[in-house]
Design a protein around this motif. Structure first.
Motif, PDB file in Angstrom:
ATOM      1  N   ALA A   1       0.830  -1.211   0.000  1.00  0.00           N
ATOM      2  CA  ALA A   1       0.000   0.000   0.000  1.00  0.00           C
ATOM      3  C   ALA A   1       0.863   1.259   0.000  1.00  0.00           C
ATOM      4  O   ALA A   1       0.552   2.235  -0.700  1.00  0.00           O
ATOM      5  N   LEU A   2       1.950   1.260   0.747  1.00  0.00           N
ATOM      6  CA  LEU A   2       2.831   2.428   0.804  1.00  0.00           C
ATOM      7  C   LEU A   2       3.460   2.703  -0.558  1.00  0.00           C
ATOM      8  O   LEU A   2       3.500   3.857  -1.018  1.00  0.00           O
ATOM      9  N   VAL A   3       3.941   1.658  -1.228  1.00  0.00           N
ATOM     10  CA  VAL A   3       4.554   1.837  -2.552  1.00  0.00           C
ATOM     11  C   VAL A   3       3.509   2.287  -3.569  1.00  0.00           C
ATOM     12  O   VAL A   3       3.754   3.177  -4.399  1.00  0.00           O
ATOM     13  N   THR A   4       2.325   1.673  -3.510  1.00  0.00           N
ATOM     14  CA  THR A   4       1.267   2.022  -4.459  1.00  0.00           C
ATOM     15  C   THR A   4       0.846   3.475  -4.308  1.00  0.00           C
ATOM     16  O   THR A   4       0.671   4.201  -5.294  1.00  0.00           O
ATOM     17  N   LEU A   5       0.674   3.925  -3.063  1.00  0.00           N
ATOM     18  CA  LEU A   5       0.290   5.311  -2.835  1.00  0.00           C
ATOM     19  C   LEU A   5       1.398   6.271  -3.264  1.00  0.00           C
ATOM     20  O   LEU A   5       1.125   7.366  -3.763  1.00  0.00           O
ATOM     21  N   ALA A   6       2.658   5.873  -3.077  1.00  0.00           N
ATOM     22  CA  ALA A   6       3.772   6.756  -3.440  1.00  0.00           C
ATOM     23  C   ALA A   6       3.821   7.017  -4.944  1.00  0.00           C
ATOM     24  O   ALA A   6       4.160   8.118  -5.377  1.00  0.00           O
ATOM     25  N   ILE A   7       3.447   6.018  -5.760  1.00  0.00           N
ATOM     26  CA  ILE A   7       3.576   6.185  -7.206  1.00  0.00           C
ATOM     27  C   ILE A   7       2.260   6.586  -7.865  1.00  0.00           C
ATOM     28  O   ILE A   7       2.251   6.899  -9.074  1.00  0.00           O
ATOM     29  N   THR A   8       1.142   6.583  -7.113  1.00  0.00           N
ATOM     30  CA  THR A   8      -0.142   6.942  -7.713  1.00  0.00           C
ATOM     31  C   THR A   8      -0.798   8.165  -7.089  1.00  0.00           C
ATOM     32  O   THR A   8      -1.727   8.724  -7.691  1.00  0.00           O
ATOM     33  N   TYR A   9      -0.347   8.605  -5.930  1.00  0.00           N
ATOM     34  CA  TYR A   9      -1.100   9.600  -5.167  1.00  0.00           C
ATOM     35  C   TYR A   9      -1.289  10.892  -5.950  1.00  0.00           C
ATOM     36  O   TYR A   9      -2.369  11.484  -5.955  1.00  0.00           O
ATOM     37  N   HIS A  10      -0.245  11.377  -6.620  1.00  0.00           N
ATOM     38  CA  HIS A  10      -0.319  12.664  -7.309  1.00  0.00           C
ATOM     39  C   HIS A  10      -0.607  12.517  -8.802  1.00  0.00           C
ATOM     40  O   HIS A  10      -0.458  13.491  -9.554  1.00  0.00           O
ATOM     41  N   GLU A  11      -1.026  11.345  -9.229  1.00  0.00           N
ATOM     42  CA  GLU A  11      -1.437  11.170 -10.621  1.00  0.00           C
ATOM     43  C   GLU A  11      -2.873  11.648 -10.791  1.00  0.00           C
ATOM     44  O   GLU A  11      -3.714  11.434  -9.905  1.00  0.00           O
ATOM     45  N   PRO A  12      -3.196  12.301 -11.909  1.00  0.00           N
ATOM     46  CA  PRO A  12      -4.572  12.776 -12.124  1.00  0.00           C
ATOM     47  C   PRO A  12      -5.566  11.618 -12.124  1.00  0.00           C
ATOM     48  O   PRO A  12      -5.372  10.618 -12.812  1.00  0.00           O
ATOM     49  N   GLY A  13      -6.632  11.755 -11.331  1.00  0.00           N
ATOM     50  CA  GLY A  13      -7.690  10.760 -11.298  1.00  0.00           C
ATOM     51  C   GLY A  13      -7.431   9.564 -10.426  1.00  0.00           C
ATOM     52  O   GLY A  13      -8.214   8.598 -10.446  1.00  0.00           O
ATOM     53  N   SER A  14      -6.350   9.574  -9.640  1.00  0.00           N
ATOM     54  CA  SER A  14      -6.042   8.419  -8.794  1.00  0.00           C
ATOM     55  C   SER A  14      -6.937   8.396  -7.557  1.00  0.00           C
ATOM     56  O   SER A  14      -7.359   9.448  -7.061  1.00  0.00           O
ATOM     57  N   PRO A  15      -7.271   7.191  -7.026  1.00  0.00           N
ATOM     58  CA  PRO A  15      -8.064   7.104  -5.787  1.00  0.00           C
ATOM     59  C   PRO A  15      -7.259   7.576  -4.584  1.00  0.00           C
ATOM     60  O   PRO A  15      -6.096   7.210  -4.409  1.00  0.00           O
ATOM     61  N   ARG A  16      -7.883   8.380  -3.730  1.00  0.00           N
ATOM     62  CA  ARG A  16      -7.207   8.909  -2.540  1.00  0.00           C
ATOM     63  C   ARG A  16      -8.070   8.751  -1.294  1.00  0.00           C
ATOM     64  O   ARG A  16      -7.862   7.841  -0.494  1.00  0.00           O
ATOM     65  N   ILE A  17      -9.046   9.642  -1.116  1.00  0.00           N
ATOM     66  CA  ILE A  17      -9.857   9.648   0.104  1.00  0.00           C
ATOM     67  C   ILE A  17     -10.700   8.386   0.215  1.00  0.00           C
ATOM     68  O   ILE A  17     -11.053   7.959   1.321  1.00  0.00           O
ATOM     69  N   VAL A  18     -11.034   7.744  -0.892  1.00  0.00           N
ATOM     70  CA  VAL A  18     -11.864   6.546  -0.845  1.00  0.00           C
ATOM     71  C   VAL A  18     -11.183   5.425  -0.065  1.00  0.00           C
ATOM     72  O   VAL A  18     -11.860   4.558   0.506  1.00  0.00           O
ATOM     73  N   TRP A  19      -9.837   5.453  -0.002  1.00  0.00           N
ATOM     74  CA  TRP A  19      -9.136   4.442   0.805  1.00  0.00           C
ATOM     75  C   TRP A  19      -9.531   4.562   2.280  1.00  0.00           C
ATOM     76  O   TRP A  19      -9.713   3.536   2.955  1.00  0.00           O
ATOM     77  N   LEU A  20      -9.664   5.770   2.776  1.00  0.00           N
ATOM     78  CA  LEU A  20     -10.025   5.959   4.181  1.00  0.00           C
ATOM     79  C   LEU A  20     -11.416   5.403   4.468  1.00  0.00           C
ATOM     80  O   LEU A  20     -11.650   4.789   5.519  1.00  0.00           O
ATOM     81  N   ASN A  21     -12.357   5.615   3.568  1.00  0.00           N
ATOM     82  CA  ASN A  21     -13.704   5.080   3.760  1.00  0.00           C
ATOM     83  C   ASN A  21     -13.691   3.553   3.785  1.00  0.00           C
ATOM     84  O   ASN A  21     -14.334   2.925   4.646  1.00  0.00           O
ATOM     85  N   LEU A  22     -12.982   2.945   2.863  1.00  0.00           N
ATOM     86  CA  LEU A  22     -12.924   1.485   2.811  1.00  0.00           C
ATOM     87  C   LEU A  22     -12.279   0.905   4.062  1.00  0.00           C
ATOM     88  O   LEU A  22     -12.768  -0.082   4.626  1.00  0.00           O
TER      89      LEU A  22
END
Length: 409
Positions: free
Chosen positions: A189-210
């Motif tokens: 999860a840490l690696v995935t968020l590091a390479i996707t977090y600032h990409e346009p259209g990437s999932p962010r806040i939805v992770w907290l809900n899940l």
């Protein structure tokens, strides 16, 4: 008569036949003020990444140095001073390409090439220090800038976009997954968020809900609250899939066709000036009809007027030394691109010396394609692991209609 008791000026005794001679020690101001010049520099990276096309705009006041030369490995192609193209000649004992300056007030525009390693590039390129430097870096499609060294202010790089809030959210999500699953899923999860977090259209806040819904399902006792948490989790999974699937398709598409990135597109020429500049140059270079010759009429002038005219002619001959040879072949330069995809502003807070360099860490289109595939693969594995239908198995038929209606509202 009285005599002066104090001598205010030096006095010399000159006898008949003596000669007084003057020796020239220096000419002009012996201690002129330092040069005050400012640079605005724009870089365009080549599509293959093997060099830069550069445009410089220099303005200010020259008081000490009356020429301006470019340091290697820069290739000076065109120089214009006060709107007039200048002949590029060798300057100084090192024979560096540059131009002579004939006025103290400077307004110069130059075009040059830099065909060397793009890792380290000169900040100014000229054999002169500057009071202030600013500009922009333009990257072609598929190129990404991770971080830049040697620049005081450069917003928009991958490293600078990470704020404290972004780091906090990424760590919270990763640690939560580590606690609910294991350290392997947390690391993924840490690696995935590091390479996707600032990409346009990437999932962010939805992770907290899940994750919040999954944690409640794990620790809540059976009852209507747990059923509501189950509905919340199902809604979060659906939202995550709705966001993630288009994102993954977009990543593969942009990796294969980087020109589709929505960062602004424009026309360009692989070599040569922009279309507007080319048309303007053609207008200037177009042949014009020669003016008709008129017969000169002889007018008798008085003696005094002829003397004034002779002085004007002598003055024009003296000034002709500072006029450029009209038959000289002026360099036209490499030409400027006319496209814009990713642009980064660059600024230095203080004076910049001529030896200062800029270090750029860039990702090529091939590296971005591989990174896009890795994003899609890691994100798909992480979503599949977090859904884990066997671990979080819930009897959907046990949901009461009131609980479902409450969650929807």
């Amino acid at each position: 008569m009285g005599t002066y008791s104090e001598k205010k000026f030096p006095a010399f005794i000159v006898k008949p036949g003596n000669v007084m001679a003057f020796k020239e020690i220096r000419r002009g101001d012996p201690d002129p003020a330092p040069d005050q010049i400012h640079l605005k520099r724009n870089w365009w990276l080549d599509f293959d990444g093997n060099g830069f096309t550069i445009q410089d705009r220099i303005h200010g006041t020259m008081s000490q140095q009356w020429n301006l030369a470019m340091n290697p490995p820069g290739i000076l192609g065109r120089v214009s001073v006060d709107g007039t193209d200048q002949l590029i000649t060798s300057q100084g004992k090192d024979q560096k390409p540059g131009v002579e300056l004939r006025r103290g007030k400077l307004d110069l525009v130059a075009e040059s090439r830099y065909e060397a390693s793009t890792g380290r590039i000169p900040a100014v390129g000229w054999d002169h220090d500057f009071q202030s430097v600013s500009g922009s870096l333009n990257l072609p499609p598929g190129w990404r800038l991770l971080i830049a060294g040697g620049v005081d202010v450069m917003p928009g790089t991958w490293f600078q976009r990470w704020t404290l809030l972004d780091l906090f959210l990424a760590l919270i999500i990763s640690l939560t997954i580590l606690k609910l699953w294991n350290w392997r899923w947390g690391l993924l999860a840490l690696v995935t968020l590091a390479i996707t977090y600032h990409e346009p259209g990437s999932p962010r806040i939805v992770w907290l809900n899940l994750l919040a819904a999954s944690a409640l399902l794990k620790f809540l006792p059976d009852g209507w609250i747990k059923r509501m948490a189950g509905v919340w989790r199902v809604a979060s999974i659906v939202t995550l899939l709705v966001i993630a699937i288009p994102f993954m398709v977009q990543q593969v598409r942009w990796g294969v066709y980087p020109q589709l990135e929505t960062h602004g597109t424009g026309r360009w020429f692989s070599s040569g000036r922009s279309l507007d500049a080319t048309l303007e140059a053609e207008k200037v270079m177009a042949p014009r009809p020669a003016p008709k010759k008129r017969k000169a009429s002889k007018v008798k002038m008085p003696l005094e007027s002829s003397g004034v005219m002779q002085q004007k002619l002598d003055y024009r001959k003296e000034q002709a030394v500072f006029v450029q040879d009209p038959n000289a072949l002026i360099q036209t330069g490499p030409g400027l691109p006319n496209w814009k995809w990713r642009s980064f502003a660059m600024k230095w807070n203080g004076p910049v010396i001529k030896d200062q360099q800029v270090r750029l860490w860039l990702l090529s289109p091939i590296a971005n394609l591989i990174l896009g595939i890795v994003r899609v693969l890691f994100l798909a594995i992480l979503i599949f692991g977090l859904i884990d239908l066997k671990r979080w198995k819930i009897n959907v038929g046990s949901f009461s209609s009131s609980a479902v209606l409450l969650c929807i509202l």
